[in-house]
Scaffold this motif. Structure first.
Motif, PDB file in Angstrom:
ATOM      1  N   ASP A 174       0.878  -1.166   0.010  1.00  0.00           N
ATOM      2  CA  ASP A 174       0.061   0.135   0.001  1.00  0.00           C
ATOM      3  C   ASP A 174       0.953   1.249  -0.170  1.00  0.00           C
ATOM      4  OD1 ASP A 174      -1.569   2.213   0.526  1.00  0.00           O
ATOM      5  OD2 ASP A 174      -2.685   1.310   2.261  1.00  0.00           O
ATOM      6  N   PRO A 175       0.716   2.311  -1.027  1.00  0.00           N
ATOM      7  CA  PRO A 175       1.739   3.297  -1.109  1.00  0.00           C
ATOM      8  C   PRO A 175       1.368   4.364   0.146  1.00  0.00           C
ATOM      9  CG  PRO A 175       0.629   3.032  -3.151  1.00  0.00           C
ATOM     10  CD  PRO A 175      -0.047   1.982  -2.200  1.00  0.00           C
ATOM     11  N   THR A 176       0.451   4.115   0.887  1.00  0.00           N
ATOM     12  CA  THR A 176       0.491   5.150   2.146  1.00  0.00           C
ATOM     13  C   THR A 176       0.782   4.331   3.258  1.00  0.00           C
ATOM     14  OG1 THR A 176      -1.843   4.314   2.540  1.00  0.00           O
ATOM     15  CG2 THR A 176      -1.876   5.938   1.042  1.00  0.00           C
ATOM     16  N   ALA A 177       1.330   3.181   3.063  1.00  0.00           N
ATOM     17  CA  ALA A 177       1.667   2.216   4.458  1.00  0.00           C
ATOM     18  C   ALA A 177       2.932   3.268   5.207  1.00  0.00           C
ATOM     19  CB  ALA A 177       1.974   1.060   4.061  1.00  0.00           C
ATOM     20  N   ILE A 178       3.934   3.447   4.312  1.00  0.00           N
ATOM     21  CA  ILE A 178       4.978   3.899   5.090  1.00  0.00           C
ATOM     22  C   ILE A 178       4.667   5.278   5.923  1.00  0.00           C
ATOM     23  CG2 ILE A 178       7.173   5.154   4.749  1.00  0.00           C
ATOM     24  CD1 ILE A 178       7.621   3.107   2.329  1.00  0.00           C
ATOM     25  N   SER A 179       3.609   6.109   5.566  1.00  0.00           N
ATOM     26  CA  SER A 179       3.524   7.107   6.370  1.00  0.00           C
ATOM     27  C   SER A 179       2.513   7.171   7.373  1.00  0.00           C
ATOM     28  CB  SER A 179       2.846   8.111   5.433  1.00  0.00           C
ATOM     29  OG  SER A 179       1.609   7.732   4.693  1.00  0.00           O
ATOM     30  N   ARG A 180       2.018   5.973   7.598  1.00  0.00           N
ATOM     31  CA  ARG A 180       0.964   5.709   8.579  1.00  0.00           C
ATOM     32  C   ARG A 180       1.452   4.600   9.780  1.00  0.00           C
ATOM     33  NH1 ARG A 180      -1.640   0.972   7.298  1.00  0.00           N
ATOM     34  NH2 ARG A 180      -1.877   0.511   4.983  1.00  0.00           N
ATOM     35  N   VAL A 181       2.563   3.925   9.231  1.00  0.00           N
ATOM     36  CA  VAL A 181       3.000   2.880  10.332  1.00  0.00           C
ATOM     37  C   VAL A 181       3.908   3.706  11.121  1.00  0.00           C
ATOM     38  CG1 VAL A 181       2.350   0.982   8.721  1.00  0.00           C
ATOM     39  CG2 VAL A 181       4.844   2.049   8.723  1.00  0.00           C
ATOM     40  N   PRO A 182       4.079   3.021  12.428  1.00  0.00           N
ATOM     41  CA  PRO A 182       5.311   3.452  13.339  1.00  0.00           C
ATOM     42  C   PRO A 182       6.567   3.626  12.507  1.00  0.00           C
ATOM     43  CG  PRO A 182       4.039   1.675  14.409  1.00  0.00           C
ATOM     44  CD  PRO A 182       3.701   1.627  12.932  1.00  0.00           C
ATOM     45  N   PHE A 189       8.623  -2.046   5.193  1.00  0.00           N
ATOM     46  CA  PHE A 189       7.887  -1.734   4.454  1.00  0.00           C
ATOM     47  C   PHE A 189       8.407  -1.349   3.080  1.00  0.00           C
ATOM     48  CE2 PHE A 189       4.709  -2.085   7.733  1.00  0.00           C
ATOM     49  CZ  PHE A 189       3.543  -2.292   7.268  1.00  0.00           C
ATOM     50  N   LYS A 190       9.525  -0.353   3.198  1.00  0.00           N
ATOM     51  CA  LYS A 190       9.987   0.172   2.077  1.00  0.00           C
ATOM     52  C   LYS A 190      11.008  -1.042   1.600  1.00  0.00           C
ATOM     53  CE  LYS A 190      13.130   4.205   0.657  1.00  0.00           C
ATOM     54  NZ  LYS A 190      13.766   3.282  -0.514  1.00  0.00           N
ATOM     55  N   ILE A 191      11.735  -2.014   2.115  1.00  0.00           N
ATOM     56  CA  ILE A 191      12.107  -3.067   1.475  1.00  0.00           C
ATOM     57  C   ILE A 191      11.306  -3.937   0.856  1.00  0.00           C
ATOM     58  CG2 ILE A 191      13.347  -5.104   2.089  1.00  0.00           C
ATOM     59  CD1 ILE A 191      14.679  -3.971   4.402  1.00  0.00           C
ATOM     60  N   ALA A 192      10.056  -4.007   1.225  1.00  0.00           N
ATOM     61  CA  ALA A 192       9.313  -4.900   0.377  1.00  0.00           C
ATOM     62  C   ALA A 192       8.739  -4.398  -0.786  1.00  0.00           C
ATOM     63  CB  ALA A 192       7.691  -5.138   1.344  1.00  0.00           C
ATOM     64  N   GLN A 193       8.447  -2.767  -0.787  1.00  0.00           N
ATOM     65  CA  GLN A 193       8.157  -2.256  -1.989  1.00  0.00           C
ATOM     66  C   GLN A 193       9.279  -2.079  -2.976  1.00  0.00           C
ATOM     67  OE1 GLN A 193       6.284   1.518  -0.443  1.00  0.00           O
ATOM     68  NE2 GLN A 193       4.812   0.301   0.680  1.00  0.00           N
ATOM     69  N   ASP A 194      10.460  -1.768  -2.365  1.00  0.00           N
ATOM     70  CA  ASP A 194      11.560  -1.700  -3.502  1.00  0.00           C
ATOM     71  C   ASP A 194      11.955  -3.079  -3.929  1.00  0.00           C
ATOM     72  OD1 ASP A 194      11.953   1.085  -2.483  1.00  0.00           O
ATOM     73  OD2 ASP A 194      13.791   0.773  -1.294  1.00  0.00           O
ATOM     74  N   SER A 195      11.765  -4.090  -3.484  1.00  0.00           N
ATOM     75  CA  SER A 195      12.130  -5.395  -3.724  1.00  0.00           C
ATOM     76  C   SER A 195      11.090  -5.851  -4.799  1.00  0.00           C
ATOM     77  CB  SER A 195      12.129  -6.256  -2.672  1.00  0.00           C
ATOM     78  OG  SER A 195      13.034  -6.117  -1.725  1.00  0.00           O
ATOM     79  N   THR A 196       9.932  -5.482  -4.692  1.00  0.00           N
ATOM     80  CA  THR A 196       8.793  -5.916  -5.589  1.00  0.00           C
ATOM     81  C   THR A 196       8.624  -5.018  -7.014  1.00  0.00           C
ATOM     82  OG1 THR A 196       7.160  -5.061  -4.479  1.00  0.00           O
ATOM     83  CG2 THR A 196       7.550  -7.192  -3.983  1.00  0.00           C
ATOM     84  N   ALA A 197       9.296  -3.686  -6.742  1.00  0.00           N
ATOM     85  CA  ALA A 197       9.072  -2.602  -7.573  1.00  0.00           C
ATOM     86  C   ALA A 197       9.312  -2.935  -8.919  1.00  0.00           C
ATOM     87  CB  ALA A 197       9.644  -1.282  -7.089  1.00  0.00           C
ATOM     88  N   PRO A 198      10.519  -3.322  -9.232  1.00  0.00           N
ATOM     89  CA  PRO A 198      10.750  -3.790 -10.756  1.00  0.00           C
ATOM     90  C   PRO A 198      10.038  -4.855 -11.411  1.00  0.00           C
ATOM     91  CG  PRO A 198      12.774  -4.496  -9.224  1.00  0.00           C
ATOM     92  CD  PRO A 198      11.763  -3.843  -8.423  1.00  0.00           C
TER      93      PRO A 198
END
Length: 330
Positions: A174-182, A189-198
């Motif tokens: 979820d693109p909004t996750a990083i701004s709303r999680v602790p 969350f960033k690692i999961a998003q960066d790893s799947t991004a390509p």
């Protein structure tokens, strides 16, 4: 009278023999390398290859639900050094004859020099990363997704489609996750998003509803708790079955004997405990193969139920193709 020259000659010769013997007795240099990290298993017509990505040391204090002294005692029974318990990162390759499927991708470049060995072990096992056409993710923690990309965030599996359960993808991507999680959780969350991004950018990341089959050979089940979308993958062929259970267990020494012990990484410990008990009970009764991400390599074996406890029976090293059992003559 003995010639002094003859005695000297004999002394020199004896000295040379002794020196030569000493040289021959010295061992060659130690090699200090390990064998390639793969293990092959036949499941019906399917070839399953366990792949070692590396390991990390986990503190026993991460285990929850027992007193620390009791956990240390269980670890001591296996002579485990309690300051840090070596925990394997296993991935698994399934060759069905139609598809070459990778279950999880290890920690890649995300935790340092003790991990990131997956691609070299894929090659050692006789395959190439670009031959893999399907990647199935049990969940999106870093030690399962970081191996999707290299240090430059480029895809490692150039021809693969990556699959994850919808609840898991919705939670982590979820693109909004990083701004709303602790704040302490944002890096994961960033690692999961960066790893799947390509793979997402290339149209090669897909989700499925729990229970659906991303590819025909596999069936899936949601086993939420460790993460919201943690998923098991079941492959069956010629009357044999193997179930890939991801992170339903982390500690060999503790969680088979005491499945109600959780780990701090669980998003919902009570659901994780319930999922573990349900899957362990089922696999023990069905007597099927089990493959786990964090049990000692190759992380493949059977689960046996004894009262309210379980035992792990690891696969034994042997020939890849095993003959049918023949009853002993009486």
């Amino acid at each position: 009278m003995r010639s002094p020259h003859l005695s000297l000659t004999r002394s020199v010769a004896l000295g040379l023999v002794l020196c030569a013997g000493a040289a021959l007795a010295q061992a060659p240099a130690q090699q200090k390398t390990q064998v390639p990290g793969y293990y092959r298993l036949a499941v019906g017509d399917y070839e399953v290859t366990a792949l070692f990505d590396g390991y990390n040391d986990l503190a026993p204090s991460l285990l929850k639900g027992m007193k620390p002294d009791a956990i240390r005692a269980l670890l001591a029974r296996r002579d485990i050094d309690t300051p840090g318990v070596q925990t394997a990162f296993n991935a698994f390759l399934v060759n069905t004859g139609e598809h070459l499927i990778l279950v999880d991708t290890g920690a890649g470049q995300c935790i340092g020099e003790t991990a990131g060995m997956l691609t070299q072990n894929i090659r050692a096992a006789g395959y190439q990363p670009d031959q893999i056409d399907t990647v199935l993710l049990t969940h999106l923690h870093l030690d399962h997704v970081c191996g999707l990309v290299d240090a430059d965030k480029q895809p490692v599996f150039a021809n693969a489609t990556v699959y994850a359960a919808k609840p898991e993808a919705n939670y982590w991507l979820d693109p909004t996750a990083i701004s709303r999680v602790p704040e302490q959780a944002r890096a994961y969350f960033k690692i999961a998003q960066d790893s799947t991004a390509p793979y997402i950018a290339a149209g090669r990341f897909k989700t499925f509803a729990p229970g659906d089959s991303p590819v025909p050979e596999v069936t899936t089940a949601l086993e939420a708790g460790h993460t919201p979308g943690s998923t098991t993958y079941r492959f069956s062929s010629k009357g044999q079955t193997i179930l890939f259970i991801g992170d339903l267990i982390h500690s060999l020494a503790v969680q088979f004997d005491h499945p109600a012990v959780s780990i701090a990484f669980d998003e919902n410990s009570q659901k994780a405990i319930a999922s573990r008990d349900q899957v362990f009970t089922q696999t023990a009764s069905q007597k099927i193969w089990v493959a786990a991400a964090h049990l000692p390599f190759p992380g493949t074996g059977h689960i046996v139920a004894i009262d309210k406890h379980f035992q792990w029976v690891p696969a034994e090293y042997g020939p890849y193709q095993r003959a049918a059992h023949v009853p002993l003559l009486k």
